[in-house]
Design a protein around this motif. Structure first.
Motif, PDB file in Angstrom:
ATOM      1  N   MET A  95       0.826  -1.205   0.000  1.00  0.00           N
ATOM      2  CA  MET A  95       0.000   0.000   0.000  1.00  0.00           C
ATOM      3  C   MET A  95       0.865   1.262   0.000  1.00  0.00           C
ATOM      4  O   MET A  95       0.526   2.268  -0.634  1.00  0.00           O
ATOM      5  CB  MET A  95      -0.928   0.007   1.217  1.00  0.00           C
ATOM      6  CG  MET A  95      -2.022  -1.048   1.184  1.00  0.00           C
ATOM      7  SD  MET A  95      -3.160  -0.879  -0.223  1.00  0.00           S
ATOM      8  CE  MET A  95      -2.597  -2.233  -1.273  1.00  0.00           C
ATOM      9  N   ALA A  96       1.988   1.203   0.710  1.00  0.00           N
ATOM     10  CA  ALA A  96       2.895   2.351   0.739  1.00  0.00           C
ATOM     11  C   ALA A  96       3.428   2.649  -0.659  1.00  0.00           C
ATOM     12  O   ALA A  96       3.557   3.815  -1.059  1.00  0.00           O
ATOM     13  CB  ALA A  96       4.052   2.081   1.700  1.00  0.00           C
ATOM     14  N   GLN A 106       9.208   5.047   8.151  1.00  0.00           N
ATOM     15  CA  GLN A 106       8.873   5.319   9.547  1.00  0.00           C
ATOM     16  C   GLN A 106       7.654   4.514  10.000  1.00  0.00           C
ATOM     17  O   GLN A 106       7.634   3.963  11.113  1.00  0.00           O
ATOM     18  CB  GLN A 106       8.605   6.815   9.744  1.00  0.00           C
ATOM     19  CG  GLN A 106       9.829   7.700   9.582  1.00  0.00           C
ATOM     20  CD  GLN A 106      10.072   8.131   8.143  1.00  0.00           C
ATOM     21  OE1 GLN A 106       9.664   7.442   7.212  1.00  0.00           O
ATOM     22  NE2 GLN A 106      10.737   9.263   7.969  1.00  0.00           N
ATOM     23  N   MET A 107       6.651   4.435   9.126  1.00  0.00           N
ATOM     24  CA  MET A 107       5.440   3.690   9.475  1.00  0.00           C
ATOM     25  C   MET A 107       5.732   2.201   9.592  1.00  0.00           C
ATOM     26  O   MET A 107       5.197   1.517  10.470  1.00  0.00           O
ATOM     27  CB  MET A 107       4.356   3.950   8.428  1.00  0.00           C
ATOM     28  CG  MET A 107       3.848   5.381   8.424  1.00  0.00           C
ATOM     29  SD  MET A 107       2.564   5.674   7.194  1.00  0.00           S
ATOM     30  CE  MET A 107       1.218   4.725   7.882  1.00  0.00           C
ATOM     31  N   TYR A 111       5.324  -0.059  12.987  1.00  0.00           N
ATOM     32  CA  TYR A 111       4.519  -1.283  13.027  1.00  0.00           C
ATOM     33  C   TYR A 111       5.360  -2.472  13.486  1.00  0.00           C
ATOM     34  O   TYR A 111       4.886  -3.312  14.265  1.00  0.00           O
ATOM     35  CB  TYR A 111       3.909  -1.578  11.656  1.00  0.00           C
ATOM     36  CG  TYR A 111       3.079  -2.839  11.661  1.00  0.00           C
ATOM     37  CD1 TYR A 111       1.800  -2.843  12.211  1.00  0.00           C
ATOM     38  CD2 TYR A 111       3.591  -4.036  11.167  1.00  0.00           C
ATOM     39  CE1 TYR A 111       1.047  -4.003  12.262  1.00  0.00           C
ATOM     40  CE2 TYR A 111       2.843  -5.204  11.209  1.00  0.00           C
ATOM     41  CZ  TYR A 111       1.575  -5.182  11.755  1.00  0.00           C
ATOM     42  OH  TYR A 111       0.834  -6.346  11.812  1.00  0.00           O
ATOM     43  N   ILE A 112       6.586  -2.544  13.017  1.00  0.00           N
ATOM     44  CA  ILE A 112       7.469  -3.650  13.407  1.00  0.00           C
ATOM     45  C   ILE A 112       7.720  -3.636  14.910  1.00  0.00           C
ATOM     46  O   ILE A 112       7.669  -4.681  15.574  1.00  0.00           O
ATOM     47  CB  ILE A 112       8.806  -3.572  12.636  1.00  0.00           C
ATOM     48  CG1 ILE A 112       8.578  -3.900  11.154  1.00  0.00           C
ATOM     49  CG2 ILE A 112       9.828  -4.537  13.235  1.00  0.00           C
ATOM     50  CD1 ILE A 112       9.791  -3.664  10.280  1.00  0.00           C
ATOM     51  N   ILE A 113       7.979  -2.459  15.462  1.00  0.00           N
ATOM     52  CA  ILE A 113       8.231  -2.348  16.905  1.00  0.00           C
ATOM     53  C   ILE A 113       7.012  -2.820  17.697  1.00  0.00           C
ATOM     54  O   ILE A 113       7.120  -3.610  18.640  1.00  0.00           O
ATOM     55  CB  ILE A 113       8.584  -0.892  17.285  1.00  0.00           C
ATOM     56  CG1 ILE A 113       9.941  -0.513  16.692  1.00  0.00           C
ATOM     57  CG2 ILE A 113       8.609  -0.728  18.809  1.00  0.00           C
ATOM     58  CD1 ILE A 113      10.299   0.949  16.862  1.00  0.00           C
ATOM     59  N   GLY A 114       5.838  -2.332  17.305  1.00  0.00           N
ATOM     60  CA  GLY A 114       4.614  -2.737  17.989  1.00  0.00           C
ATOM     61  C   GLY A 114       4.364  -4.230  17.876  1.00  0.00           C
ATOM     62  O   GLY A 114       3.953  -4.886  18.846  1.00  0.00           O
ATOM     63  N   SER A 115       4.644  -4.785  16.707  1.00  0.00           N
ATOM     64  CA  SER A 115       4.416  -6.213  16.477  1.00  0.00           C
ATOM     65  C   SER A 115       5.386  -7.079  17.275  1.00  0.00           C
ATOM     66  O   SER A 115       5.002  -8.131  17.803  1.00  0.00           O
ATOM     67  CB  SER A 115       4.547  -6.531  14.985  1.00  0.00           C
ATOM     68  OG  SER A 115       3.548  -5.867  14.242  1.00  0.00           O
ATOM     69  N   VAL A 116       6.632  -6.639  17.363  1.00  0.00           N
ATOM     70  CA  VAL A 116       7.632  -7.395  18.133  1.00  0.00           C
ATOM     71  C   VAL A 116       7.227  -7.448  19.602  1.00  0.00           C
ATOM     72  O   VAL A 116       7.315  -8.503  20.251  1.00  0.00           O
ATOM     73  CB  VAL A 116       9.034  -6.770  17.974  1.00  0.00           C
ATOM     74  CG1 VAL A 116      10.006  -7.371  18.991  1.00  0.00           C
ATOM     75  CG2 VAL A 116       9.554  -6.996  16.562  1.00  0.00           C
ATOM     76  N   ILE A 117       6.763  -6.316  20.120  1.00  0.00           N
ATOM     77  CA  ILE A 117       6.310  -6.281  21.516  1.00  0.00           C
ATOM     78  C   ILE A 117       5.144  -7.248  21.715  1.00  0.00           C
ATOM     79  O   ILE A 117       5.109  -8.022  22.680  1.00  0.00           O
ATOM     80  CB  ILE A 117       5.891  -4.848  21.915  1.00  0.00           C
ATOM     81  CG1 ILE A 117       7.112  -3.924  21.912  1.00  0.00           C
ATOM     82  CG2 ILE A 117       5.224  -4.848  23.292  1.00  0.00           C
ATOM     83  CD1 ILE A 117       6.774  -2.462  22.122  1.00  0.00           C
ATOM     84  N   TYR A 118       4.194  -7.200  20.778  1.00  0.00           N
ATOM     85  CA  TYR A 118       3.043  -8.102  20.867  1.00  0.00           C
ATOM     86  C   TYR A 118       3.488  -9.557  20.804  1.00  0.00           C
ATOM     87  O   TYR A 118       3.019 -10.398  21.596  1.00  0.00           O
ATOM     88  CB  TYR A 118       2.058  -7.820  19.731  1.00  0.00           C
ATOM     89  CG  TYR A 118       0.992  -8.884  19.601  1.00  0.00           C
ATOM     90  CD1 TYR A 118      -0.114  -8.888  20.446  1.00  0.00           C
ATOM     91  CD2 TYR A 118       1.101  -9.901  18.653  1.00  0.00           C
ATOM     92  CE1 TYR A 118      -1.088  -9.877  20.347  1.00  0.00           C
ATOM     93  CE2 TYR A 118       0.138 -10.892  18.546  1.00  0.00           C
ATOM     94  CZ  TYR A 118      -0.953 -10.877  19.394  1.00  0.00           C
ATOM     95  OH  TYR A 118      -1.899 -11.863  19.296  1.00  0.00           O
TER      96      TYR A 118
END
Length: 235
Positions: A95-96, A106-107, A111-118
Motif C-alpha cells: 500500500m505504501a 517510519q510507518m 509497526y514492526i516495533i509494535g508487532s515485536v512487543i506483541y
C-alpha cells in the motif's frame, strides 16, 4: 465418536475460505512473471495471510476427523496468530508503494516495533498461561480474550483502512479500467469486514461464504482479468 454437524459445517466452511484465499494469493502472485511488479508478490502473500485466523480451525477440523479433539490450544493459538504481523507488514509495504506514502519507512518501523512487543508477550503467555490468549471451544472454534482480539482488530483496521483508501483513490481515476478495479476493491473490503465481524460475533457458515466472495472479488478488483474487463468495459 461422530462430530457434531455444526462442527463439521464450521470446519468445512473455514477450510473452503482458507483454500480460496490461498488460491487467490497464488493467482495474484502469478501475474508477477508478466508485469514484474513486486507489489503483486506483497499483496498475494498478504491476502493469503489474511486468512491466517482461520488456518487453525481448518487444520483442527481435519485433525479432529481422526482424534475428535483436533489441535491442542497452544498449537491452535500459535498457528492462528503468530504470523499475522508478517503478512500485514507485506500489505503495508504494498500500500505504501501504491499510494506513494512519504513516511513509508517510519510507518513500517513503527509497526514492526509494535508487532515485536506483541509477539514477545503473546509467546510468553502462550507457553505460560494460554488462557490469557483465549479459550478453545471444541475442535474448531475459539473465544479469544481482549489481548488477542485487540491486536487482531488493530490489524484489521490497518488492512481494511488502507485497502479502502486505495480503492477510493482508484475510483477517482479518469481511466475506466482503474475505476472499475476500484469498484470491485471497495465491494471486496466492505464484504470482508462484514464477513469478519459476523464471524467474530457468531460463527456461521454464511459469514465464511461472504469471506469467500470477498476473496474472489478482491482478486477481480486487484488483477482485473482481461476476460472480465472485456465484458464490463465498452471497447
Amino acid at each position: 465418536m461422530a462430530l457434531d454437524p455444526i462442527i463439521v459445517v464450521n470446519g468445512v466452511s473455514s477450510l473452503i475460505f482458507v483454500i480460496i484465499s490461498i488460491l487467490v494469493g497464488i493467482f495474484i502472485m502469478a501475474n508477477y512473471s508478466q508485469h514484474k511488479n513486486v507489489n503483486l508478490i506483497y499483496v498475494g502473500l498478504a491476502w493469503i495471510g489474511l486468512s491466517e485466523p482461520w488456518w487453525p480451525s481448518s487444520i483442527s477440523f481435519l485433525v479432529s476427523l481422526s482424534n475428535v479433539d483436533g489441535l491442542d490450544k497452544v498449537t491452535y493459538f500459535f498457528i492462528g496468530n503468530v504470523f499475522i504481523p508478517i503478512f500485514v507488514l507485506l500489505w503495508l509495504l504494498a500500500m505504501a508503494n501504491l499510494l506513494d506514502w512519504k513516511l513509508k519507512k517510519q510507518m513500517s518501523i513503527l509497526y514492526i516495533i509494535g508487532s515485536v512487543i506483541y509477539e514477545i508477550v503473546f509467546i510468553y503467555y502462550l507457553f505460560t498461561s494460554p488462557d490469557f490468549i483465549g479459550t478453545k471451544n471444541g475442535p474448531v472454534d475459539v473465544d479469544y480474550e481482549l489481548f488477542t482480539i485487540l491486536f487482531q482488530f488493530i490489524n484489521l483496521v490497518i488492512v481494511v483502512g488502507t485497502g479502502l483508501w486505495f480503492a477510493i483513490n482508484s475510483l477517482k481515476s479518469d481511466q475506466k479500467r482503474v475505476k472499475l478495479k476500484g469498484e470491485f476493491l471497495l465491494i471486496a473490503f466492505i464484504s470482508f469486514v462484514v464477513g469478519t465481524a459476523w464471524d467474530i460475533v457468531a460463527t456461521h457458515p454464511l459469514s465464511r461464504l461472504i469471506l469467500v466472495i470477498s476473496a474472489i472479488i478482491f482478486y477481480i478488483g486487484y488483477v482485473l482479468p482481461p476476460s472480465i474487463e472485456k465484458i464490463l468495459i465498452e471497447q
